[in-house]
Design a protein around this motif. Sequence first.
Motif, short mmCIF file in Angstrom:
data_model
loop_
_atom_site.label_atom_id
_atom_site.label_comp_id
_atom_site.label_asym_id
_atom_site.label_seq_id
_atom_site.Cartn_x
_atom_site.Cartn_y
_atom_site.Cartn_z
N GLY A 48 0.80 -1.21 0.00
CA GLY A 48 0.00 0.00 0.00
C GLY A 48 0.84 1.27 0.00
N ILE A 49 2.05 1.18 -0.53
CA ILE A 49 2.95 2.33 -0.57
C ILE A 49 2.90 2.94 -1.97
N SER A 50 2.53 4.21 -2.06
CA SER A 50 2.45 4.81 -3.40
C SER A 50 3.79 5.42 -3.79
N TYR A 51 4.08 5.37 -5.07
CA TYR A 51 5.41 5.75 -5.55
C TYR A 51 5.33 6.23 -6.99
N ARG A 52 6.43 6.83 -7.42
CA ARG A 52 6.65 7.10 -8.84
C ARG A 52 7.89 6.35 -9.27
N LYS A 53 7.94 6.03 -10.55
CA LYS A 53 9.09 5.28 -11.07
C LYS A 53 10.07 6.21 -11.76
N LEU A 105 9.81 1.58 4.96
CA LEU A 105 9.09 2.66 4.32
C LEU A 105 7.68 2.76 4.86
N SER A 106 7.01 1.60 5.02
CA SER A 106 5.65 1.66 5.52
C SER A 106 5.66 2.04 7.00
N GLU A 107 6.73 1.65 7.74
CA GLU A 107 6.86 2.09 9.13
C GLU A 107 6.86 3.61 9.20
N SER A 108 7.66 4.22 8.33
CA SER A 108 7.77 5.68 8.39
C SER A 108 6.47 6.35 7.94
N LEU A 109 5.67 5.63 7.13
CA LEU A 109 4.39 6.19 6.70
C LEU A 109 3.38 6.20 7.83
#
Length: 126
Positions: free
Chosen positions: A23-28, A120-124
């Motif tokens: 569930g982490i949104s990103y750009r490539k 990353l999800s932790e920091s979110l």
Amino acid sequence: MRRVRQKGTDAELVVGETLRRLGISYRKNVKSLPGAPDFANKSRKWAVFVHGCFWHHHMGCVRATIPLRNRAFWIDKFHANRQRDAARSKALDQLGFQVVTIWECETTSGQVLEERLASLSESLRR
Ligand SMILES: [Zn+2]
């Protein structure tokens, strides 16, 4: 030195799938950031590099072989690649980004990869 860049490797596809599953949104291929990270989220301030173990010479990894021919050339090349990787991470770090490097060999196990990306999800969630 011409940059050897593999676009859309299997390892990158797996990392993208795992980020979506978490569930982490990103750009490539975020070209506006130092080193054009493979995955990044500028507002959340994180970046992920996916590194091929051979090209980026993953220390201690069985895939990080040194070709027997032109050995000195390859050793120099891997050294330069690693120095460039370190410089990119440092530049992003100075912009306040959390930087995660995923090695190709870590993408073969979904569990290992999720653990590596979990920070990353932790920091979110904070
Ligand atoms: Zn490796």
